[in-house]
Design an enzyme around this catalytic site. Structure first.
Site, PDB file in Angstrom:
ATOM      1  N   GLU A   8      -6.953   5.191   7.641  1.00  0.00           N
ATOM      2  CA  GLU A   8      -6.673   6.583   7.265  1.00  0.00           C
ATOM      3  C   GLU A   8      -7.854   7.188   6.514  1.00  0.00           C
ATOM      4  O   GLU A   8      -8.057   8.403   6.545  1.00  0.00           O
ATOM      5  CB  GLU A   8      -5.364   6.642   6.449  1.00  0.00           C
ATOM      6  CG  GLU A   8      -4.157   6.402   7.349  1.00  0.00           C
ATOM      7  CD  GLU A   8      -2.929   5.832   6.647  1.00  0.00           C
ATOM      8  OE1 GLU A   8      -2.866   5.845   5.406  1.00  0.00           O
ATOM      9  OE2 GLU A   8      -2.032   5.359   7.373  1.00  0.00           O
ATOM     10  N   ASN A  55       0.862  -1.186   0.000  1.00  0.00           N
ATOM     11  CA  ASN A  55       0.000   0.000   0.000  1.00  0.00           C
ATOM     12  C   ASN A  55       0.898   1.235   0.000  1.00  0.00           C
ATOM     13  O   ASN A  55       1.441   1.604   1.036  1.00  0.00           O
ATOM     14  CB  ASN A  55      -0.907  -0.043   1.245  1.00  0.00           C
ATOM     15  CG  ASN A  55      -1.749   1.223   1.394  1.00  0.00           C
ATOM     16  OD1 ASN A  55      -1.866   2.011   0.460  1.00  0.00           O
ATOM     17  ND2 ASN A  55      -2.335   1.409   2.570  1.00  0.00           N
ATOM     18  N   TRP A  56       1.053   1.822  -1.172  1.00  0.00           N
ATOM     19  CA  TRP A  56       1.978   2.966  -1.296  1.00  0.00           C
ATOM     20  C   TRP A  56       1.428   4.242  -0.664  1.00  0.00           C
ATOM     21  O   TRP A  56       2.137   5.238  -0.571  1.00  0.00           O
ATOM     22  CB  TRP A  56       2.289   3.216  -2.781  1.00  0.00           C
ATOM     23  CG  TRP A  56       3.186   2.203  -3.406  1.00  0.00           C
ATOM     24  CD1 TRP A  56       3.645   1.037  -2.844  1.00  0.00           C
ATOM     25  CD2 TRP A  56       3.758   2.250  -4.724  1.00  0.00           C
ATOM     26  NE1 TRP A  56       4.453   0.360  -3.739  1.00  0.00           N
ATOM     27  CE2 TRP A  56       4.536   1.091  -4.902  1.00  0.00           C
ATOM     28  CE3 TRP A  56       3.672   3.152  -5.785  1.00  0.00           C
ATOM     29  CZ2 TRP A  56       5.235   0.805  -6.073  1.00  0.00           C
ATOM     30  CZ3 TRP A  56       4.359   2.888  -6.968  1.00  0.00           C
ATOM     31  CH2 TRP A  56       5.138   1.720  -7.099  1.00  0.00           C
ATOM     32  N   LYS A  57       0.135   4.228  -0.299  1.00  0.00           N
ATOM     33  CA  LYS A  57      -0.508   5.445   0.244  1.00  0.00           C
ATOM     34  C   LYS A  57      -0.253   6.622  -0.704  1.00  0.00           C
ATOM     35  O   LYS A  57      -0.305   6.425  -1.915  1.00  0.00           O
ATOM     36  CB  LYS A  57      -0.014   5.698   1.676  1.00  0.00           C
ATOM     37  CG  LYS A  57      -0.201   4.446   2.552  1.00  0.00           C
ATOM     38  CD  LYS A  57       0.001   4.684   4.015  1.00  0.00           C
ATOM     39  CE  LYS A  57      -0.238   3.391   4.769  1.00  0.00           C
ATOM     40  NZ  LYS A  57      -0.164   3.560   6.215  1.00  0.00           N
ATOM     41  N   SER A 116       3.232  -1.934  10.320  1.00  0.00           N
ATOM     42  CA  SER A 116       4.688  -2.010  10.489  1.00  0.00           C
ATOM     43  C   SER A 116       5.279  -3.377  10.150  1.00  0.00           C
ATOM     44  O   SER A 116       6.209  -3.832  10.812  1.00  0.00           O
ATOM     45  CB  SER A 116       5.080  -1.598  11.906  1.00  0.00           C
ATOM     46  OG  SER A 116       4.664  -0.271  12.143  1.00  0.00           O
ATOM     47  N   GLY A 147       9.653   4.250  13.672  1.00  0.00           N
ATOM     48  CA  GLY A 147       9.560   5.263  14.713  1.00  0.00           C
ATOM     49  C   GLY A 147       9.694   4.689  16.104  1.00  0.00           C
ATOM     50  O   GLY A 147      10.716   4.116  16.459  1.00  0.00           O
ATOM     51  N   GLU A 166      -5.641  -4.399  10.993  1.00  0.00           N
ATOM     52  CA  GLU A 166      -4.620  -3.364  11.097  1.00  0.00           C
ATOM     53  C   GLU A 166      -4.841  -2.550  12.371  1.00  0.00           C
ATOM     54  O   GLU A 166      -5.617  -1.574  12.356  1.00  0.00           O
ATOM     55  CB  GLU A 166      -4.696  -2.426   9.888  1.00  0.00           C
ATOM     56  CG  GLU A 166      -4.358  -3.084   8.581  1.00  0.00           C
ATOM     57  CD  GLU A 166      -3.685  -2.100   7.632  1.00  0.00           C
ATOM     58  OE1 GLU A 166      -2.562  -2.386   7.196  1.00  0.00           O
ATOM     59  OE2 GLU A 166      -4.270  -1.036   7.361  1.00  0.00           O
ATOM     60  N   HIS A 170      -9.677   1.547   4.894  1.00  0.00           N
ATOM     61  CA  HIS A 170      -8.401   1.765   5.588  1.00  0.00           C
ATOM     62  C   HIS A 170      -8.614   2.790   6.709  1.00  0.00           C
ATOM     63  O   HIS A 170      -9.394   3.729   6.551  1.00  0.00           O
ATOM     64  CB  HIS A 170      -7.338   2.258   4.603  1.00  0.00           C
ATOM     65  CG  HIS A 170      -5.963   2.222   5.186  1.00  0.00           C
ATOM     66  ND1 HIS A 170      -5.517   3.180   6.065  1.00  0.00           N
ATOM     67  CD2 HIS A 170      -4.957   1.329   5.060  1.00  0.00           C
ATOM     68  CE1 HIS A 170      -4.286   2.874   6.443  1.00  0.00           C
ATOM     69  NE2 HIS A 170      -3.923   1.747   5.845  1.00  0.00           N
ATOM     70  N   GLY A 216       2.774  -1.031   4.374  1.00  0.00           N
ATOM     71  CA  GLY A 216       2.821   0.389   4.021  1.00  0.00           C
ATOM     72  C   GLY A 216       4.244   0.830   3.754  1.00  0.00           C
ATOM     73  O   GLY A 216       4.802   0.609   2.678  1.00  0.00           O
ATOM     74  N   GLY A 217       4.868   1.424   4.753  1.00  0.00           N
ATOM     75  CA  GLY A 217       6.206   2.008   4.617  1.00  0.00           C
ATOM     76  C   GLY A 217       7.216   1.116   3.915  1.00  0.00           C
ATOM     77  O   GLY A 217       7.922   1.563   2.998  1.00  0.00           O
TER      78      GLY A 217
HETATM   79  P1  PGA Z   1       2.719   0.478   7.701  1.00  0.00           P
HETATM   80  O1  PGA Z   1       1.273   0.729   7.053  1.00  0.00           O
HETATM   81  O2  PGA Z   1       3.245  -0.818   7.153  1.00  0.00           O
HETATM   82  O3  PGA Z   1       3.547   1.656   7.269  1.00  0.00           O
HETATM   83  O4  PGA Z   1       2.526   0.426   9.178  1.00  0.00           O
HETATM   84  C1  PGA Z   1       0.349  -0.316   6.907  1.00  0.00           C
HETATM   85  C2  PGA Z   1      -0.957   0.221   6.398  1.00  0.00           C
HETATM   86  O5  PGA Z   1      -1.422   1.261   6.886  1.00  0.00           O
HETATM   87  O6  PGA Z   1      -1.570  -0.362   5.483  1.00  0.00           O
END
Ligand code: PGA
Length: 262
Positions: free
Chosen positions: A106, A16-18, A224, A184, A174, A104, A245-246
């Site tokens: 977010e 997930n590149w966001k 994460s 972090g 999640e 999601h 994500g990251g």
């Molecule tokens: P993260 O994000 O791997 O950076 O924690 C996961 C996500 O929100 O899908």
């Protein structure tokens, strides 16, 4: 008691590149690096979810390699119409998108409701795409209210979804407190945390659909995930895939995560 053994499903590894990276050139390079690094055949289904505006570019990078499939980070439930700024499933399908991330945290934080998410899941499944539905608590409490919270999100998401559609449904647990913490303060869910919630989610889905039908739904973990914890989350946590994500923005690390599926 008389249950047939189910084969372990191929893990679904979703990047997930966001809202990254910042240019189509950078998106093309990242996708090409991932493609070049991925083995010809992997033991996982690899899915990449870039921002909408990069989907066509990734479609070209993917070309005939078929090493990954394309995913959208959201969709509108309607096919077309007066919805400024929105993108529909027919548009996504015309770019060879086969998966859609829905609900999601977010997006929920930006105001998306359970009802809207449910409508989008219906539309996604009707379009023949796979819906990757996210659920997860903001914080954990000692009395375990977060289980009830996750159960409510899942029941709302599944409202009116029939058994025949479940093979195209994946649920990603999640926990919000574990998202984006990898680089972090290091608050990540343990394999035990992830496993316990996975069993709980399976139980909720079994109540809704019965055991065999519920087993068709792949249960992913997200929050994460990185090259160091992926194997343990798959083996001990019995995750059936990840929403990354990251770490999905680092080609080599993302491919390492894919390779941890054996
Ligand atoms: P993260 O994000 O791997 O950076 O924690 C996961 C996500 O929100 O899908």
């Amino acid at each position: 008691m008389g249950h047939t053994m189910q084969a372990t499903p191929r893990p679904l590894i979703v990047g997930n590149w966001k809202m990254n990276p910042q240019s189509v050139g950078a998106a093309e390079r990242l996708a090409a690096d991932i493609k070049d690094d991925l083995p010809r055949t992997s033991r996982a289904d690899v899915v990449i979810a870039p921002p909408f505006v990069y989907l066509d570019c990734l479609r070209k990078v993917r070309n005939k390699s078929k090493k990954f499939v394309l995913c959208a980070q959201n969709t509108h439930a309607a096919k077309m119409g007066t919805y400024t700024g929105e993108v529909s499933l027919p548009m996504l399908k015309s770019l060879e998108v086969t998966h859609v991330i829905l609900g999601h945290s977010e997006r929920r934080a930006a105001g998306e409701t359970d009802e809207e998410i449910n409508k989008k899941i219906h539309a996604t499944l009707k379009a023949g795409c796979t819906a990757i539905v996210c659920a997860g608590e903001r914080e954990r409490d000692v009395s375990g209210n977060y289980f009830t919270f996750v159960e409510r999100q899942i029941r709302a998401a599944c409202m009116g979804i029939g058994k025949s559609k479940l093979a195209n449904l994946a649920v990603a647990y999640e926990p919000i407190w574990a998202i984006s913490s990898g680089d972090g303060d290091g608050r990540t869910a343990t394999a035990e945390d992830a496993h316990q919630m996975k069993l709980f989610i399976r139980k909720v889905l079994t109540t809704l659909y019965g055991r065999d039908a519920a087993l068709k739904i792949r249960l992913l973990y997200g929050g994460s995930v990185n090259a160091k914890n992926a194997e343990e989350l798959l083996v001990k946590g019995e995750a059936e895939g990840f929403l990354v994500g990251g770490a999905s923005l680092r080609a080599h690390e993302f491919v390492e995560i894919v390779r941890s599926a054996r």
